[in-house]
Design an enzyme around this catalytic site. Structure first.
Site, mmCIF file in Angstrom:
data_model
loop_
_atom_site.group_PDB
_atom_site.id
_atom_site.type_symbol
_atom_site.label_atom_id
_atom_site.label_comp_id
_atom_site.label_asym_id
_atom_site.label_seq_id
_atom_site.Cartn_x
_atom_site.Cartn_y
_atom_site.Cartn_z
ATOM 1 N N HIS A 128 4.279 -3.414 -0.213
ATOM 2 C CA HIS A 128 4.160 -3.811 -1.219
ATOM 3 C C HIS A 128 4.880 -5.352 -1.297
ATOM 4 C CE1 HIS A 128 3.575 -0.145 -3.496
ATOM 5 N NE2 HIS A 128 4.338 0.549 -2.539
ATOM 6 N N LYS A 159 11.696 2.284 -14.623
ATOM 7 C CA LYS A 159 11.122 1.343 -15.367
ATOM 8 C C LYS A 159 10.761 2.095 -16.765
ATOM 9 C CE LYS A 159 6.852 -0.397 -14.851
ATOM 10 N NZ LYS A 159 5.941 -0.343 -15.962
#
Length: 907
Positions: A131, A564
Site C-alpha cells: 500500500h 473510515k
C-alpha cells in the site's frame, strides 16, 4: 516483577535512549562538517536550543535523518531492556514471548501433549502488501541497515578505544552517504520494485530470523521441562508461512495486469530457489565429514552419481567431484545447490519441493545413522523447516478484486453470450442474480471460447485467472485465495466461481465442478460486517463450497474502511460482534474460520501491539489459523533488522498459540462491558458521521490537511482513489490517504472522533452506567484495548499544530465552524478518558510519554514548514503555474517524509 525493578529498567532505558541518541547526533554533526553543511549545525535536533530565525534549506532532511536515528535507537534500547529484564527477572517476565506463553498455557491446565495438540492447529501467515504508505526509497533503507549494524557493534563492551574510533568513523561515513542519498521517490515506484523490496525480507531476512525463532522456541520448551522428543515427533509446529499481495492485488490498481501477476509468480519462485541454493551452500561448509572416519551409505554415493549425471554441466560436476570426493555429505549438498542454481537459469532441476526434500531426508538419515545427531538437529532440521515454509514459491500470492469490477466483467460476458438484459447484471436484484448463477454453475461449459474477447473488464479478470490456472498446472504451489473486496451479498462470491469456470480455473469431480482456489469474502464497511454472518451461512450452504470438503473457511475483515465509515469505537465494536457471529455460523457448519485481519499501519486502521490485539479478540474466534496484513512502513519498522524481526515474529506465533489455547477453553465469564457497548457505539457513530456529513466538511478537509499533496505523491504504485476521481468523495478515497492526511496535520481525527460524545452521553443520561463502564474497564480486554488506542491517538495529536494547519482554510466561517467542533470533541474525549483511567496518560504510560515528548520540538518546526510549503504550492497550482508547482513539489514530499519519520507512521 516488582514495581521498583520495573521502574529501574524503565529509567535505564530512558538513559540509554538519551546516551545513544547524543552519540549518533554527534556523528551526524561530523558528517555535516565533512560535507560543508555547517549552516545546519545550529539546527541539529536534541543538541540544545534551536535559533528562532527561519531555518535554512535542508532542515527537513536534517530532521528526517534525525528521526530515523531516533527510531533506530529506540529499537536497540527496547531489545537491550528486554535482555536486562530477562537477566533480572527471567524470560517469563516478558509478555508475548514463548516462555510466558508456555507458562500461561500450562496455567490453563494443559499438559505438554495437549499443548502440542494446540500448536499443531496454529498456522500463522503475515501477508506483505505494498500500500502507498512506505515513503522511503529502498536505497535509504539499505543505509539504515548499515547504520544499525554499526550501532549493534558499538554495544560490545570489550572493544579498545581504537576499535571504537573505527566504528564511529564508519557511522559518520554512512551518515555522509545517507545525506547524499535521495530520500524520497521523485518517480512513482513500479510494482516490481515494490515486489523486490518484499522479496528482500522474504528471501534475505526472514530465513535468518526463523533460525533464531526456532531456537527461542526450542529453548523455551526445554526450560519449561517439556519433552523435546514429543515436540520433534510432531513435525514443524506451530506453522509459520508468508503471503503477499504485491502483483495480485488489483482492487483499484489498474497496473496489476495479468502479465504482472505472471511475472510476480516467476520472481517469487526464482527467489525461493535462490534462498534454498544459498542455504545449501552454507550447509555444505558444515558437512565436512570425511570418508576416512565415517561409514558412507551406498544410497549416498549412488545419489551423488545420479545428481552429477543429471546436473547437465560436466565441468561443474567434475570440479565438485575433485574438491569434495572425500567429503561425501558436502559433495551431495554442493550438487543439490548447483542443481538449484541451474534451475534458476532455466535448466531442468527439482520438479517440486518434495523431490528436494527426499535428498534432504537422505542427508538427515545418513548423518543421524552415523551418530551425528547434533549436526542433524542444528543444520538439517532448520533446512527442512525452511523448505516447508517457503517451498518453491517463497510466499503465496493472493488475488484480490472489487465486487463491482467482477459485476462489470460478468455483465460483459453475459452480453457477449447473448443473455437477455445482461448489460444490466450489476443492478439485477439478488434473486435474479442467484437464479442465473446457480443455473450456469451446474454446467462446466463456458460462455465463450477461450480466445474470444468479451470486453475490457472481463478480459482482465479471465486472463488473470488463466495465469493462475497455468501456474497451478506447471508448479502447483504458490497460489493463495481469490479475495472479493466489498463483499455485500452471496452473488458477489458465486460470481467468482462463474469467472473461474470461464477461465478454466475449475476442476471436475464426480459431484460437479470445484474451484481449487479458495474464494474469500472481504467484509469492510459497517453494513457489510453486519450482513456478513448471513452471507457466510448462505455461502457455506452452497454445493460449490461444500464440494471442496475443506474443514476451514477463510474470511477477511477490513479494518480501514470500517473505521473510515463509522469511526474507531463503532468500527471496533462492529468488527468484534461480526467475529462473534461469524464464528457462531462456522460452529453450526462444523468448520473452522481462519480470519484474515486486514490491519493497517496505524491505530485508525487496526494497528496496535500484536499480543494485545490477539488478547482482545472475541473468545472462541481464534481456532489456530491467523492471517494479517503487514503494510507499507510497518514492514520496515518490524522486520528491517534481525533482532526486531525475530521479536515480532515470536510475538505473532506465541500470541497465536496462547490465544488459540485460551479460546479452546470455555469462557471464564462474559465481558462485563458488553451490555454497555451497543449504546456507546451508536452514539459514537452518530457523532462521527454527523461531522463528515456537515455541510462544507469536504472543503474543510481538503484545505486543512495535505490530502492534495498525498494524491500527487510518488510514494506507492497504487492510486490514492479507487476510481481515479479527485476531491469530491470521501467514499471513493482510500482509507490509507484518509488516515495519512489527518496524521500529517496532527489531528489523528479518525482515531478518536466520536468517542468523547459517546462517553459524555452515557455519563449524562445514566451516571450509574458510566460508573459500571469504569468498573468494567480493567476486566474488558476489548474495551481496554480500544480505549488505550484512542488515548494513544489523542496523545499523538496536537491542538496547537492543528490550529496552524487550520490557517490554510481560506473561509473564516468554515474554519471556525469545524475547528470548534473538533477541539470540543478532542477536549471532551481527553477529559473523559482520564476519568475512566483514573489519570492522565503521561503518568500511567511513561514510555509512551517519553517517545512523544522527545519528538515534539523538531516536529513542531517541520509542521510549520509544511504549512508554509502547502500555502505556497497551492497558490502556484491555483494560479495555473504548474511548472513552478512541480519544481517545488519535491520539498513538499520531503516534508511529508520527515514528518512520517518523526511520527513513525503514515497511513
Amino acid at each position: 516483577m516488582t514495581s521498583s525493578t520495573r521502574e529501574q529498567l524503565r529509567l535505564e532505558g530512558f538513559e540509554l535512549i538519551d546516551e545513544n541518541l547524543r552519540f549518533l547526533i554527534d556523528c551526524l554533526s561530523d558528517a555535516l562538517r565533512s560535507l560543508g553543511e555547517t549552516e545546519l549545525l545550529p539546527y541539529l535536533p536534541w543538541s540544545g536550543s534551536v535559533p528562532e530565525e527561519q531555518p535554512p534549506e535542508g532542515t527537513q532532511q536534517l530532521y528526517s535523518i534525525g528521526f530515523q536515528l531516533l527510531n533506530m535507537v529506540e529499537e536497540r534500547v527496547a531489545a537491550a531492556i528486554r535482555r536486562e529484564r530477562e537477566k533480572t527477572l527471567g524470560p517469563e517476565s516478558i509478555r508475548g514471548l514463548w516462555p510466558r506463553a508456555l507458562k500461561d498455557m500450562s496455567g490453563l491446565g494443559l499438559s505438554p501433549e495437549e499443548i502440542i495438540k494446540v500448536l499443531g492447529e496454529v498456522d500463522v501467515q503475515p501477508v506483505l502488501t505494498a500500500h502507498p504508505t512506505e515513503a522511503k526509497r529502498s536505497s535509504v533503507r539499505e543505509r539504515h541497515r548499515a547504520l544499525y549494524n554499526e550501532l549493534v557493534r558499538n554495544e560490545y563492551p570489550k572493544y579498545t578505544e581504537r576499535e571504537r574510533r573505527r566504528i564511529r568513523e564508519r557511522i559518520v561515513t554512512s551518515l555522509e552517504t545517507l545525506w547524499r542519498t535521495g530520500e524520497i521517490h521523485l518517480v512513482r515506484p513500479d510494482l516490481f520494485r515494490e515486489l523486490r523490496d518484499a522479496i528482500h525480507y522474504l528471501r534475505d531476512l526472514f530465513p535468518a530470523a526463523l533460525n533464531r525463532l526456532d531456537l527461542h522456541f526450542t529453548e523455551a520448551w526445554r526450560d519449561a521441562g517439556f519433552p523435546l522428543e514429543s515436540l520433534r515427533a510432531a513435525g514443524n509446529i506451530p506453522r509459520l508461512s508468508f503471503g503477499t499481495w504485491i502483483g495480485g492485488d488489483r482492487d483499484g490498481h489498474p497496473l496489476v495486469t495479468p502479465d504482472v501477476t505472471a511475472t510476480a509468480l516467476k520472481m517469487l519462485r526464482n527467489a525461493a530457489l535462490q534462498l534454498h541454493a544459498r542455504e545449501l551452500e552454507q550447509l555444505a561448509t558444515q558437512l565436512t565429514l570425511t570418508r576416512q572416519l565415517n561409514e558412507v551409505p551406498e544410497a549416498l554415493d549412488t545419489r551423488i552419481d545420479e545428481l552429477a549425471f543429471v546436473l547437465g554441466d560436466e565441468a561443474a560436476a567434475t570440479d565438485l567431484h575433485n574438491r569434495f570426493q572425500e567429503e561425501p555429505w558436502r559433495h551431495l549438498v554442493a550438487l543439490m545447490a548447483a542443481r538449484l542454481r541451474r534451475q534458476i537459469d532455466g535448466h531442468a532441476g527439482y520438479p517440486n519441493p518434495e523431490a528436494l526434500s527426499k535428498d534432504i531426508d537422505l542427508l538427515s538419515d545418513s548423518i543421524r545413522d552415523s551418530g551425528c545427531t547434533l549436526i542433524e538437529e542444528q543444520y538439517l532440521r532448520p533446512l527442512r523447516q525452511k523448505l516447508d515454509i517457503f517451498g518453491f514459491h517463497l510466499a503465496t500470492l493472493d488475488v484480490r478484486q472489487n465486487s463491482e469490477f467482477h459485476d462489470n466483467a460478468i455483465s460483459q460476458l453475459l452480453v457477449a453470450a447473448g443473455v437477455p438484459d445482461g448489460e444490466s447484471y450489476p443492478s439485477w436484484p439478488e434473486e435474479k442474480r442467484l437464479e442465473m448463477l446457480n443455473r450456469e454453475l451446474q454446467s462446466p461449459r463456458p460462455f465463450l471460447h477461450d480466445t474470444a474477447s468479451a470486453g475490457e473488464q472481463a478480459d482482465l479478470v479471465l486472463d488473470a485467472y488463466r495465469v493462475l490456472a497455468t501456474h497451478r498446472r506447471d508448479h502447483g504451489q504458490g497460489l493463495g485465495a481469490l479475495i472479493v473486496s466489498m463483499t455485500r451479498q452471496l452473488s458477489d462470491l458465486l460470481g467468482v466461481f462463474l469467472l473461474a469456470r470461464e477461465a478454466g480455473l475449475t476442476e471436475s469431480t464426480p459431484d460437479g465442478p470445484v474451484c481449487p482456489l479458495e474464494v474469500v469474502p472481504l467484509f469492510e464497511t459497517m453494513d457489510d460486517l453486519e450482513r456478513a454472518p448471513g452471507v457466510l451461512s448462505d455461502f457455506l450452504s452452497h454445493p460449490l463450497v461444500k464440494r471442496r470438503k475443506s474443514p476451514e473457511q477463510q474470511v477477511m475483515l477490513g479494518y480501514s474502511d470500517s473505521n473510515k465509515d463509522c469511526g474507531i469505537l463503532t468500527a471496533g465494536w462492529t468488527l468484534h460482534r461480526a467475529q462473534e457471529n461469524l464464528s457462531a455460523v462456522a460452529k453450526e457448519f462444523g468448520i473452522k474460520l481462519r480470519y484474515f485481519h486486514g490491519r493497517g499501519g496505524t491505530i485508525s486502521r487496526g494497528a496496535g501491539p500484536t499480543h494485545w490485539f490477539m488478547a482482545a479478540l472475541p473468545h472462541g474466534s481464534l481456532s489456530g489459523g491467523f492471517r494479517m496484513t503487514e503494510q507499507g512502513e510497518t514492514i520496515a519498522q518490524k522486520y528491517a533488522n534481525l533482532a526486531n524481526a525475530t521479536y515480532h515474529l515470536e510475538l505473532l506465533l506465541a500470541g497465536a498459540a496462547y490465544t488459540t489455547a485460551s479460546h479452546s477453553q470455555p469462557a471464564s465469564q462474559p465481558d462485563p462491558a458488553d451490555p454497555l457497548l451497543p449504546a456507546l457505539s451508536e452514539a459514537s457513530q452518530q457523532a462521527y458521521q454527523m461531522l463528515l456529513r456537515t455541510e462544507g466538511f469536504i472543503e474543510f478537509y481538503r484545505e486543512v490537511t495535505p490530502i492534495d499533496a498525498l494524491e500527487n505523491s510518488r510514494i506507492g504504485s497504487r492510486p490514492a482513489r479507487r476510481t481515479g476521481k479527485k476531491g469530491h468523495s470521501i467514499a471513493d478515497l482510500r482509507a490509507i490517504p484518509w488516515v495519512f492526511s489527518w496524521t500529517q496535520a496532527r489531528f489523528y481525527l479518525p482515531g478518536w472522533y466520536g468517542v468523547g460524545t459517546a462517553l459524555e452521553s452515557l455519563k449524562q443520561e445514566s451516571p450509574e452506567k458510566f460508573d459500571e463502564l469504569k468498573a468494567a474497564l480493567p476486566h474488558s480486554t476489548f474495551l481496554a484495548y480500544t480505549l488505550t488506542n484512542v488515548e494513544t491517538n489523542l496523545a499523538s495529536a496536537n491542538l496547537d499544530i492543528m490550529s496552524d494547519y487550520a490557517g490554510l482554510v481560506g473561509d473564516d466561517a468554515l474554519r471556525t465552524k469545524f475547528m470548534d467542533m473538533i477541539v470540543a470533541e478532542f477536549e471532551r474525549t481527553r477529559d473523559l478518558l482520564a476519568e475512566l483511567f483514573d489519570g492522565e496518560m503521561q503518568g500511567r504510560r511513561p514510555r509512551m510519554a517519553k517517545t512523544l515528548e522527545i519528538r515534539e520540538a523538531p516536529l513542531r518546526v517541520l509542521h510549520r514548514q509544511q504549512v508554509e510549503l502547502l500555502r505556497q504550492w497551492r497558490g502556484l497550482v491555483a494560479a495555473g503555474k504548474e511548472t513552478d508547482a512541480e519544481v517545488m513539489f519535491p520539498k513538499l514530499l520531503l516534508s511529508i517524509n520527515a514528518i512520517s519519520s518523526g511520527l513513525r507512521t503514515t497511513g
